[in-house]
Design an enzyme around this catalytic site. Structure first.
Site, PDB file in Angstrom:
ATOM      1  N   LYS A  13       0.833  -1.220   0.000  1.00 24.95           N
ATOM      2  CA  LYS A  13       0.000   0.000   0.000  1.00 24.95           C
ATOM      3  C   LYS A  13       0.862   1.262   0.000  1.00 24.95           C
ATOM      4  CE  LYS A  13      -2.368  -0.614   3.785  1.00 24.95           C
ATOM      5  NZ  LYS A  13      -1.882  -1.932   4.255  1.00 24.95           N
ATOM      6  N   ARG A  88      -9.566   0.999   9.135  1.00 27.82           N
ATOM      7  CA  ARG A  88      -9.158  -0.382   9.430  1.00 27.82           C
ATOM      8  C   ARG A  88     -10.219  -1.132  10.220  1.00 27.82           C
ATOM      9  NH1 ARG A  88      -3.194   0.635   9.229  1.00 27.82           N
ATOM     10  NH2 ARG A  88      -2.053  -1.264   9.631  1.00 27.82           N
ATOM     11  N   ARG A 127      11.859  -8.112   2.973  1.00 28.27           N
ATOM     12  CA  ARG A 127      11.991  -6.654   3.112  1.00 28.27           C
ATOM     13  C   ARG A 127      12.862  -6.328   4.329  1.00 28.27           C
ATOM     14  NH1 ARG A 127       6.484  -3.495   3.715  1.00 28.27           N
ATOM     15  NH2 ARG A 127       6.782  -3.829   5.909  1.00 28.27           N
ATOM     16  N   ARG A 139      11.295  -0.996  11.295  1.00 30.00           N
ATOM     17  CA  ARG A 139      10.273  -0.586  12.247  1.00 30.00           C
ATOM     18  C   ARG A 139      10.165  -1.593  13.388  1.00 30.00           C
ATOM     19  NH1 ARG A 139       5.216   0.410   8.413  1.00 30.00           N
ATOM     20  NH2 ARG A 139       4.264  -0.660  10.163  1.00 30.00           N
ATOM     21  N   ARG A 150      -0.521  -8.634  13.368  1.00 29.46           N
ATOM     22  CA  ARG A 150      -1.071  -7.613  12.466  1.00 29.46           C
ATOM     23  C   ARG A 150      -1.972  -8.254  11.411  1.00 29.46           C
ATOM     24  NH1 ARG A 150       4.017  -4.725  10.314  1.00 29.46           N
ATOM     25  NH2 ARG A 150       2.602  -3.202   9.422  1.00 29.46           N
TER      26      ARG A 150
HETATM   27  P1  AMP Z   1       0.776   0.779   9.325  1.00 30.90           P
HETATM   28  O1  AMP Z   1       2.002   1.593   9.116  1.00 30.90           O
HETATM   29  O2  AMP Z   1      -0.387   1.280   8.544  1.00 30.90           O
HETATM   30  O3  AMP Z   1       0.996  -0.691   9.163  1.00 30.90           O
HETATM   31  O4  AMP Z   1       0.348   0.979  10.870  1.00 30.90           O
HETATM   32  C1  AMP Z   1       1.235   0.628  11.924  1.00 30.90           C
HETATM   33  C2  AMP Z   1       0.430   0.401  13.202  1.00 30.90           C
HETATM   34  O5  AMP Z   1      -0.242   1.614  13.566  1.00 30.90           O
HETATM   35  C3  AMP Z   1      -0.675  -0.638  13.108  1.00 30.90           C
HETATM   36  O6  AMP Z   1      -0.196  -1.955  13.298  1.00 30.90           O
HETATM   37  C4  AMP Z   1      -1.603  -0.187  14.217  1.00 30.90           C
HETATM   38  O7  AMP Z   1      -1.097  -0.516  15.504  1.00 30.90           O
HETATM   39  C5  AMP Z   1      -1.539   1.332  14.084  1.00 30.90           C
HETATM   40  N1  AMP Z   1      -2.550   1.857  13.138  1.00 30.90           N
HETATM   41  C6  AMP Z   1      -2.311   2.477  11.945  1.00 30.90           C
HETATM   42  N2  AMP Z   1      -3.460   2.836  11.355  1.00 30.90           N
HETATM   43  C7  AMP Z   1      -4.457   2.425  12.176  1.00 30.90           C
HETATM   44  C8  AMP Z   1      -5.873   2.470  12.112  1.00 30.90           C
HETATM   45  N3  AMP Z   1      -6.520   3.031  11.067  1.00 30.90           N
HETATM   46  N4  AMP Z   1      -6.581   1.946  13.160  1.00 30.90           N
HETATM   47  C9  AMP Z   1      -5.958   1.398  14.218  1.00 30.90           C
HETATM   48  N5  AMP Z   1      -4.624   1.286  14.332  1.00 30.90           N
HETATM   49  C10 AMP Z   1      -3.867   1.797  13.329  1.00 30.90           C
END
Ligand code: AMP
Length: 193
Positions: A13, A88, A127, A139, A150
């Site tokens: 994404k 999400r 990755r 990260r 996740r």
């Molecule tokens: P991402 O970089 O989008 O994978 O997000 C990293 C982490 O941030 C996720 O594993 C969640 O803990 C939190 N997070 C990001 N976006 C959301 C969302 N829309 N709702 C809830 N948690 C989120």
């Protein structure tokens, strides 16, 4: 152009969002990036979110809804935006509908990158290895154990979001396992058809 990009962690994404940003001159609104910035700043929001993110679980809906509310009509989003990692949960999708209505905006598209889950773990492991080999840090939530949590959160809480948009006849799907350039072309076709 205002769009939502759906897909599990590791689906690409972020990579595709960056290409769309360059192509359409729109803002990439990534709740993950916003939360990581809050963690880095050590703000109260960051303190609340950090442990949850490190475990690979979702932070409470109200935190991300407030973050998005503040950014939808920001100056950088004057040409539109791409929501990356939001919504999400179905509650977030409903809140987004309400926010957009209040701001008299509408989504042009919701696109899901469809991937083979069994391949995802391999992709993310590669990755991580490449990043470490290049001497960069990964990260905190980029490891196989947290990725499983996740993916679990994705299956239970986020997959219903695709169904939510499909139910409104608004969902387009693109094969996220194809080479990056092919995914980009398929996304472009989906957005301009
Ligand atoms: P991402 O970089 O989008 O994978 O997000 C990293 C982490 O941030 C996720 O594993 C969640 O803990 C939190 N997070 C990001 N976006 C959301 C969302 N829309 N709702 C809830 N948690 C989120």
């Amino acid at each position: 152009m205002r769009l939502v990009l759906l897909g599990p962690p590791g689906a690409g994404k972020g990579t595709q969002a960056q290409k769309l940003v360059a192509k359409w001159g729109i803002a990439q609104l990534s709740t993950g990036d916003m939360l990581r910035a809050a963690v880095a700043e050590g703000s109260p929001l960051g303190l609340e979110a950090k442990a949850i993110m490190d475990r690979g679980e979702l932070v409470p809906d109200r935190l991300v809804i407030d973050l998005i509310d503040a950014r939808l009509d920001g100056a950088d989003a004057a040409n539109g935006f791409i929501l990356d990692g939001f919504p999400r949960t179905v509650a977030q999708a409903e809140a987004l509908d309400a926010l957009l209505e209040a701001k008299q905006m509408r989504l042009d598209a919701v696109v899901e990158l469809v991937v083979d889950e069994a391949m995802l773990l391999k992709r993310v492991e590669n990755r991580i290895r490449e990043t470490l080999q290049a001497g960069n840090s990964v990260r905190a939530d980029d490891n196989a154990e947290v990725l499983k949590t996740r993916l679990d959160a994705y299956r239970k809480q986020t997959a219903p979001v695709s169904a939510y948009y499909a139910g409104k006849g608004a969902l387009k799907q693109v094969d996220g396992m194809a080479p990056i350039g092919d995914v980009e072309a398929a996304l472009h076709a989906a957005l301009t058809s």
